[in-house]
Scaffold this motif. Structure first.
Motif, PDB file in Angstrom:
ATOM      1  N   PRO A 365       0.699  -1.227  -0.016  1.00 46.85           N
ATOM      2  CA  PRO A 365      -0.006   0.229   0.031  1.00 46.85           C
ATOM      3  C   PRO A 365       0.884   1.309  -0.005  1.00 46.85           C
ATOM      4  CG  PRO A 365      -0.151  -1.126   2.184  1.00 46.85           C
ATOM      5  CD  PRO A 365       0.689  -2.073   1.190  1.00 46.85           C
ATOM      6  N   ASP A 366       2.290   1.248   0.170  1.00 51.69           N
ATOM      7  CA  ASP A 366       2.963   2.351   0.280  1.00 51.69           C
ATOM      8  C   ASP A 366       3.528   2.801  -1.063  1.00 51.69           C
ATOM      9  OD1 ASP A 366       2.825   2.729   3.074  1.00 51.69           O
ATOM     10  OD2 ASP A 366       4.471   1.331   3.372  1.00 51.69           O
ATOM     11  N   VAL A 367       3.316   1.825  -1.979  1.00 52.28           N
ATOM     12  CA  VAL A 367       3.652   2.104  -3.477  1.00 52.28           C
ATOM     13  C   VAL A 367       2.615   3.233  -4.153  1.00 52.28           C
ATOM     14  CG1 VAL A 367       3.948   1.064  -5.637  1.00 52.28           C
ATOM     15  CG2 VAL A 367       4.840  -0.053  -3.743  1.00 52.28           C
ATOM     16  N   GLY A 368       3.106   4.275  -4.639  1.00 57.93           N
ATOM     17  CA  GLY A 368       2.154   5.191  -5.430  1.00 57.93           C
ATOM     18  C   GLY A 368       2.286   5.294  -6.740  1.00 57.93           C
ATOM     19  N   CYS A 369       3.390   4.883  -7.370  1.00 55.69           N
ATOM     20  CA  CYS A 369       3.376   5.015  -8.976  1.00 55.69           C
ATOM     21  C   CYS A 369       4.268   3.743  -9.283  1.00 55.69           C
ATOM     22  CB  CYS A 369       3.609   6.217  -9.619  1.00 55.69           C
ATOM     23  SG  CYS A 369       3.838   6.430 -11.177  1.00 55.69           S
ATOM     24  N   VAL A 370       3.969   3.079 -10.542  1.00 57.75           N
ATOM     25  CA  VAL A 370       4.842   1.902 -11.131  1.00 57.75           C
ATOM     26  C   VAL A 370       4.914   2.337 -12.630  1.00 57.75           C
ATOM     27  CG1 VAL A 370       5.345  -0.265 -11.539  1.00 57.75           C
ATOM     28  CG2 VAL A 370       4.260   0.341  -9.394  1.00 57.75           C
ATOM     29  N   GLY A 371       6.221   2.204 -13.031  1.00 59.40           N
ATOM     30  CA  GLY A 371       6.435   2.368 -14.431  1.00 59.40           C
ATOM     31  C   GLY A 371       7.674   1.181 -14.903  1.00 59.40           C
ATOM     32  N   GLN A 422      -5.343   7.849  -4.691  1.00 54.18           N
ATOM     33  CA  GLN A 422      -4.051   8.758  -4.490  1.00 54.18           C
ATOM     34  C   GLN A 422      -3.990   9.801  -5.201  1.00 54.18           C
ATOM     35  OE1 GLN A 422      -0.777   6.030  -4.264  1.00 54.18           O
ATOM     36  NE2 GLN A 422      -1.477   4.855  -2.314  1.00 54.18           N
ATOM     37  N   LEU A 423      -4.402   9.563  -6.624  1.00 55.82           N
ATOM     38  CA  LEU A 423      -4.211  10.738  -7.599  1.00 55.82           C
ATOM     39  C   LEU A 423      -5.297  11.834  -7.107  1.00 55.82           C
ATOM     40  CD1 LEU A 423      -4.244   9.186 -11.093  1.00 55.82           C
ATOM     41  CD2 LEU A 423      -2.624  10.272 -10.130  1.00 55.82           C
ATOM     42  N   ILE A 424      -6.370  11.526  -6.744  1.00 58.68           N
ATOM     43  CA  ILE A 424      -7.386  12.694  -6.249  1.00 58.68           C
ATOM     44  C   ILE A 424      -6.883  13.179  -4.956  1.00 58.68           C
ATOM     45  CG2 ILE A 424      -9.561  12.987  -5.584  1.00 58.68           C
ATOM     46  CD1 ILE A 424     -10.482  10.579  -7.434  1.00 58.68           C
ATOM     47  N   GLY A 448       4.167  10.546   1.275  1.00 58.55           N
ATOM     48  CA  GLY A 448       4.284   9.357   1.936  1.00 58.55           C
ATOM     49  C   GLY A 448       4.423   8.115   1.062  1.00 58.55           C
ATOM     50  N   TYR A 449       4.107   8.011  -0.096  1.00 58.54           N
ATOM     51  CA  TYR A 449       4.235   6.959  -1.243  1.00 58.54           C
ATOM     52  C   TYR A 449       5.405   6.982  -2.054  1.00 58.54           C
ATOM     53  CZ  TYR A 449      -0.699   7.331   0.001  1.00 58.54           C
ATOM     54  OH  TYR A 449      -2.052   7.679   0.643  1.00 58.54           O
TER      55      TYR A 449
END
Length: 621
Positions: A365-371, A422-424, A448-449
């Motif tokens: 849950p601490d991951v905010g974005c992945v590429g 999280q985007l919002i 915090g992500y």
């Protein structure tokens, strides 16, 4: 990978299809022609020759003791390897003269850039002189030059951020502390790099000296070069470990695919088809949203036709009449109801397993974005081949090293996965500036992500097909560092994140270094070829090492790991690095500086104020 575009509109004229309102956001940039940067270089060359002729004339008229560089209060002023300070003064002066503003702002920029730099040089040389006279330590002129050169790399972005017309600080939620594990990973890697470089220089002195003579080590100092590479390798090993651990979970929720498209009829079909192929093996449900962003070509028709032929996904096309990628993305985020959003550019083709690989990281849950890693769609032109090596270095090595200490600053918008909530939470995509994909990652980091760049998630993106497209793309990319820093200035040296504490400052300094590279090579060539009798102690190795050196050795090593056949493209890539410097300089010259007015004497300004105050009155009043 070579991918054809399977739609009847593939042969449509694509001239300038890449241009949009995002190419040069009106509030913060100007679409400046190449004559701006070309004029800079011509003026810089003229000033360089003029200054060097003046220095030569001083020698012939008896001023033998005049410094070969701007070195004050130090011994051995004539024994300089390279007139670095002279170069920086000329670079700063020329940049101020060509800044996009009026004459008063340019004059102010001259004072700001040169004033800061010269004061720093005087302070450094004075301190060195005091230390030498006190018998404490004797530091060479070269040491003073290197310190002042590093200071110049900070003075340049500092002045731009204070003087240019840039975005204001945006809303930002703050995590109260720096992640301890990330900090210790970086600190221990840095300590290892410093110790390793010191041991190599002292224990392997003969080998290091040979490498310096062959221009493998040098530039800003052999120790700094070695330390940089050891640090990158150490953190990359930590990054590989962290990525593998994060990728080990099974996680495949229902997902929305969001594709903003502006005049992409030539490529949107291939993008949609690649999503349909990926959905065949992806366990979760996928729904596709194509946001037709004020297109004037057949983007909508091609998208609808291709979606209708898909077997494994559902989808729809939504019209967004207002131009702007961020506007289209925010419209899509508002409409989407799935928990996860995969943003894909309309010229991008995702590879097999790309979705499954990226989504696994969100089990945390601490991951905010992945590429992932953006491979070039083809390998035909010199741009394609240079881009291939660039991708291996930037995304296959350096981005992985940032994963080692939660330092990934941005995930390219070509392929990026987010949690919608999280985007919002952090305010959505910013509009009217460059770098909205990195900006959202920075604000997620501040909340915090952290972001993850997994090179196993492979996708293929369009490479510019023309020089004009390459110019537009790179000036937009390189300009974004100033937009991003201004909008997220609260993160700079904040001590809350690795991005703000280390990565963002490094990127600002690196942008300055890259902007100076092409002028530096020109300056060195003039000094070495035309004025070698004046700068008798000048050596070519340190200058060549800034372009080749350890960075080339690392490039060969990284390409050999990824794909040995790509090593043959490295000569093209080295030339591309100089061209990249040209584009970086062009991006800095495209920034807008608000015009200044001359300060009037107090009495004159009062009279002018009274005249303005009564100008609207009639005689009867």
């Amino acid at each position: 990978m070579t991918t054809s575009v399977p739609n009847p509109h593939a042969e449509e004229a694509m001239t300038d299809h890449f241009r949009s309102v995002d190419s040069a956001p009106a509030d913060y940039a100007v679409d400046r022609p190449a004559s701006g940067v070309n004029g800079f270089l011509v003026t810089f060359i003229a000033l360089t020759i003029l200054v060097m002729c003046a220095r030569t004339l001083m020698i012939h008229t008896g001023y033998y003791d005049a410094p070969r560089d701007l070195a004050l209060f130090t011994e051995g002023r004539g024994e300089v390897v390279f007139p670095l300070r002279m170069f920086i003064v000329l670079f700063f002066l020329t940049y101020a003269l060509f800044a996009y503003s009026n004459i008063w702002r340019r004059a102010f920029l001259v004072g700001a850039l040169l004033g800061k730099f010269l004061l720093f040089c005087i302070a450094v040389d004075t301190i060195f002189g005091v230390l030498r006279d006190a018998g404490i330590v004797s530091i060479s002129v070269f040491g003073g030059q290197m310190i002042s050169g590093l200071a110049a790399l900070a003075i340049f972005p500092h002045t731009i951020l204070r003087q240019a017309q840039l975005p204001t600080q945006g809303p930002m939620s703050r995590e109260p502390r720096l992640p301890p594990k990330a900090f210790f990973a970086w600190f221990l890697s840095l300590a290892l790099a410093m110790v390793g470089a010191a041991i190599a220089i002292h224990v392997l002195f003969n080998i290091v000296d040979t490498l310096k003579n062959w221009a493998i080590l040098g530039g800003i100092g052999a120790g700094v070069f070695l330390m940089q590479q050891i640090l990158a390798v150490a953190t990359a090993l930590l990054g590989i470990r962290a990525i593998k651990k994060s990728r080990s979970h099974d996680f495949a929720p229902a997902t929305a695919i969001l594709v903003p498209a502006h005049n992409e009829a030539h490529s949107i079909g291939a993008t949609i088809e690649s999503v349909d192929r990926a959905a065949e093996t992806y366990p979760g449900k996928i729904h596709l949203y194509v946001i037709n962003n004020a297109s004037s070509d057949a983007t909508r028709e091609v998208a609808e036709e291709t979606i209708g032929a898909c077997e494994f996904i559902t989808g729809e096309v939504i019209d967004c009449p207002t131009p702007g990628k961020a506007i289209a993305l925010n419209m899509g985020v508002d409409l989407i109801r799935e928990e996860f959003i995969v943003r894909i550019d309309a010229d991008t083709v995702i590879g097999p397993g790309c979705l499954e690989t990226a989504m696994r990281h969100f089990a945390n849950p601490d991951v905010g974005c992945v590429g992932g890693i953006p491979m070039p769609l083809e390998e035909k032109t010199w741009i394609d081949k240079s881009r291939l090596v660039e991708v291996y270095m930037r995304h296959g090595f350096f981005q992985v090293s940032l994963d080692g200490y939660q330092g990934v600053m941005g995930i390219p918008g070509m392929f990026a996965v987010y949690r919608r909530e999280q985007l919002i939470e952090v305010g959505g995509m910013v509009q009217g500036m460059n770098g909205e994909d990195t900006d959202i990652c920075m604000r997620l980091t501040a909340a915090g992500y952290h972001s993850i760049a997994d090179p196993k998630a492979v996708y293929y993106s369009e490479t510019p097909a023309s020089y004009a497209h390459l110019w537009e793309q790179r000036t937009r990319w390189f300009r974004s560092i100033y937009h991003l820093t201004a909008r997220n200035r609260a993160m700079l040296f904040d001590g809350h994140t690795m991005v703000g504490t280390f990565v963002l400052p490094f990127n600002l300094v690196n942008a300055a270094r890259r902007a100076m590279l092409a002028p530096l090579l020109i300056f060195a060539s003039i000094a070495f070829i035309g004025f070698h009798a004046t700068f008798t102690s000048m050596r070519w190795q340190p200058v060549v090492a800034t372009l080749l050196g350890m960075s080339m050795v690392m490039t060969v090593a990284v390409c050999a790991i990824w794909r040995p056949a790509s090593i043959r493209h490295i000569p093209l890539y080295l030339g591309f690095r100089v061209l990249r410097s040209y584009f970086t300089l062009a991006s800095a010259l495209s920034l807008i500086y608000p015009p200044m007015q001359p300060r009037m004497p107090r009495m004159c300004s009062r009279r002018r104020s009274r005249r303005k105050a009564t100008a609207h009155l009639t005689p009867s009043e």
